[in-house]
Structure formats: C-alpha cells, structure tokens
Motif scaffolding. Structure first.
Motif, PDB file in Angstrom:
ATOM      1  N   SER A  16       0.865  -1.173   0.000  1.00 46.35           N
ATOM      2  CA  SER A  16       0.000   0.000   0.000  1.00 46.35           C
ATOM      3  C   SER A  16       0.905   1.227   0.000  1.00 46.35           C
ATOM      4  N   GLU A  58      -2.376   3.289   9.215  1.00 49.41           N
ATOM      5  CA  GLU A  58      -3.672   3.060   8.599  1.00 49.41           C
ATOM      6  C   GLU A  58      -3.615   3.097   7.072  1.00 49.41           C
ATOM      7  N   GLN A  59      -2.480   3.540   6.516  1.00 51.99           N
ATOM      8  CA  GLN A  59      -2.276   3.492   5.067  1.00 51.99           C
ATOM      9  C   GLN A  59      -1.472   2.265   4.641  1.00 51.99           C
ATOM     10  N   GLN A  63      -0.353  -1.876   4.376  1.00 51.24           N
ATOM     11  CA  GLN A  63      -0.694  -3.286   4.400  1.00 51.24           C
ATOM     12  C   GLN A  63       0.586  -4.020   4.747  1.00 51.24           C
ATOM     13  N   THR A  68      -4.444  -4.867   7.354  1.00 51.23           N
ATOM     14  CA  THR A  68      -4.844  -3.940   6.299  1.00 51.23           C
ATOM     15  C   THR A  68      -5.400  -2.693   6.959  1.00 51.23           C
ATOM     16  N   GLY A  69      -4.726  -1.560   6.803  1.00 49.38           N
ATOM     17  CA  GLY A  69      -5.157  -0.323   7.435  1.00 49.38           C
ATOM     18  C   GLY A  69      -6.461   0.196   6.870  1.00 49.38           C
ATOM     19  N   ASP A  70      -7.182   0.948   7.676  1.00 52.31           N
ATOM     20  CA  ASP A  70      -8.489   1.452   7.272  1.00 52.31           C
ATOM     21  C   ASP A  70      -8.409   2.433   6.105  1.00 52.31           C
ATOM     22  N   ASP A  71      -7.253   3.043   5.883  1.00 51.52           N
ATOM     23  CA  ASP A  71      -7.116   4.025   4.804  1.00 51.52           C
ATOM     24  C   ASP A  71      -6.534   3.436   3.522  1.00 51.52           C
ATOM     25  N   CYS A  72      -6.361   2.121   3.456  1.00 51.64           N
ATOM     26  CA  CYS A  72      -5.922   1.490   2.204  1.00 51.64           C
ATOM     27  C   CYS A  72      -7.054   1.577   1.182  1.00 51.64           C
ATOM     28  N   HIS A  73      -6.698   1.790  -0.077  1.00 49.01           N
ATOM     29  CA  HIS A  73      -7.700   1.977  -1.118  1.00 49.01           C
ATOM     30  C   HIS A  73      -8.259   0.643  -1.581  1.00 49.01           C
ATOM     31  N   GLY A 118      -7.745  -5.956   1.264  1.00 48.52           N
ATOM     32  CA  GLY A 118      -8.007  -6.931   2.311  1.00 48.52           C
ATOM     33  C   GLY A 118      -6.977  -8.028   2.300  1.00 48.52           C
ATOM     34  N   ASN A 136      -4.353  -4.654  -2.369  1.00 47.64           N
ATOM     35  CA  ASN A 136      -5.104  -3.401  -2.347  1.00 47.64           C
ATOM     36  C   ASN A 136      -5.197  -2.855  -3.764  1.00 47.64           C
TER      37      ASN A 136
END
Length: 225
Positions: A50, A85-86, A88, A101-106, A110, A122
C-alpha cells in the motif's frame, strides 16, 4: 496497488534433517516492486505494501532473527508507525502468521490468512483476486520449487482480475525464497525480479525457467569436477 503472498513450509533435506523455507511473491502496476515490498530470510517472510514503508520489512526480519514471534514483531512496528492506517503488512514466522490492512488502504483492499500462509492486496478488482492466489497455493502440492508455485499463485490472482488500474502499463513482479538449510550453492531461481515491463508475470515465469536451467547446468558441471 499490489497483491502478494507469504508462505512457510517444512521439509526434510537430503541428510534427513528437518528444515523450513519461507517465500514471498508480489506484483504491482508500478516499477521495481522487488526493491520495496518482499522480504525473506531463514527466519520468516514479510510483505509491506500500500503506502509502502520498507523499514517494516527490514526491521521485521531483524526482530524475527532476534527470536520475536512474527505477530509480536510486526504489531510492534505498526504501533510505532504513524502512517499505519495506510499500510498493508503481512507475513509468516516460525510458527505464526500475521496480516494487517489499514483502514485508509484503497479498495478493494483486504487479506486472507491460512495455516501457513498469508495473502494481501489493495487497489484490486475484488476479493476474488486474494482468494485465487490463496487457492492456487493451497492446491499446488510440493512437486515444483516453491518459487515457481508462488509465481503461479500470482498468475491465478492476475487471471481473477488483479490490480484494477489497467491504465498503468509499466508493471513489476518479484519472488524471494529463503531456507534454513546450509547449502554450498543456493538455487539461482530463489531471488528473482522483473522491474519494468508490461507483462510482469509472463516475464517472471520466463526468468525463473532460465534461472532454473542455469542452476541445474551449474550443479551438473561442478558435481563432476
């Protein structure tokens, strides 16, 4: 931007000694992924991706060499990373697995965790990509070298849709395998990269085939001298 797989396998060497090997393979729609994302040693395998923080892989292997479990090592590194949060980050150690997997990954982003492997991605076309990579590895058996089976697993993910940014033509792929076995000559095909191409997995397969041929020729030559 990426999908990757990390695995741990146990095996018995020619002397009857229990050994283990670790492998990681990765591909993305950007150049030079092999310089950043895959990390492997006789202690474990880690993929960082990521918004990539290379130090998570490098320091992660150092922690594993010091005897930390992979989940403790990688969680500690993430806890100290303000950009977590960006990120992986996933991998395998001697006994454990870890995936984040951070919450801010596009999206789609997963991961999937098996008994002895982790897969993460991602900016993919969907979850089916990660599932295809995992299913391919699970079905691969042990007849072929791990590096080849990991490349084939990436190929399954690509066939399932892969990285969704099809407007980016210059891509890359890499595979790294390390073993606890002390060998005079490690197989040349265990550390391979294709840094800039429009057909990374096809090129990585061809590079593996040539490296395997060269390794087998060298073994035959020097075994008779």
């Amino acid at each position: 931007m990426t999908f990757s797989i990390c695995v741990r396998e146990e095996y018995v060497d020619d002397d009857g000694t229990d050994q283990h090997r670790f492998g990681v393979a990765v591909t993305t729609r950007l150049p030079s992924v092999g310089a950043l994302c895959p990390h492997a040693s006789e202690h474990g395998a880690i993929a960082t991706q990521s918004v990539t923080n290379v130090e998570l892989g490098r320091k992660g292997l150092d922690y594993l060499a010091d005897g930390l479990a992979v989940d403790d090592a990688l969680q500690a590194l993430l806890n100290a990373d303000e950009g977590r949060e960006q990120r992986q980050l996933h991998g395998v150690g001697g006994d454990e697995t870890f995936a984040f997997t951070g919450d801010d990954c596009h999206g789609w982003a997963g991961h999937r965790v098996g008994a002895d492997y982790t897969v993460a991605g991602n900016l993919l076309t969907g979850e089916s990509v990660v599932d295809a990579v995992a299913d391919s590895y699970e079905a691969s058996g042990r007849d072929e070298p791990l590096a080849k089976r990991l490349i084939d697993a990436l190929g399954a993910g690509h066939a399932a849709g892969g990285d969704k940014r099809d407007d980016l033509k210059i891509q890359s792929a890499a595979v790294v395998v390390a073993s606890s076995e002390d060998r005079e000559m490690d197989p040349y095909y265990n550390d391979l990269r294709v840094d800039a191409t429009e057909t990374p997995l096809r090129d990585l397969r061809e590079t593996f085939a040539l490296a395997r041929e060269g390794y087998e020729a060298a073994v035959e030559k020097y075994a008779t001298e």
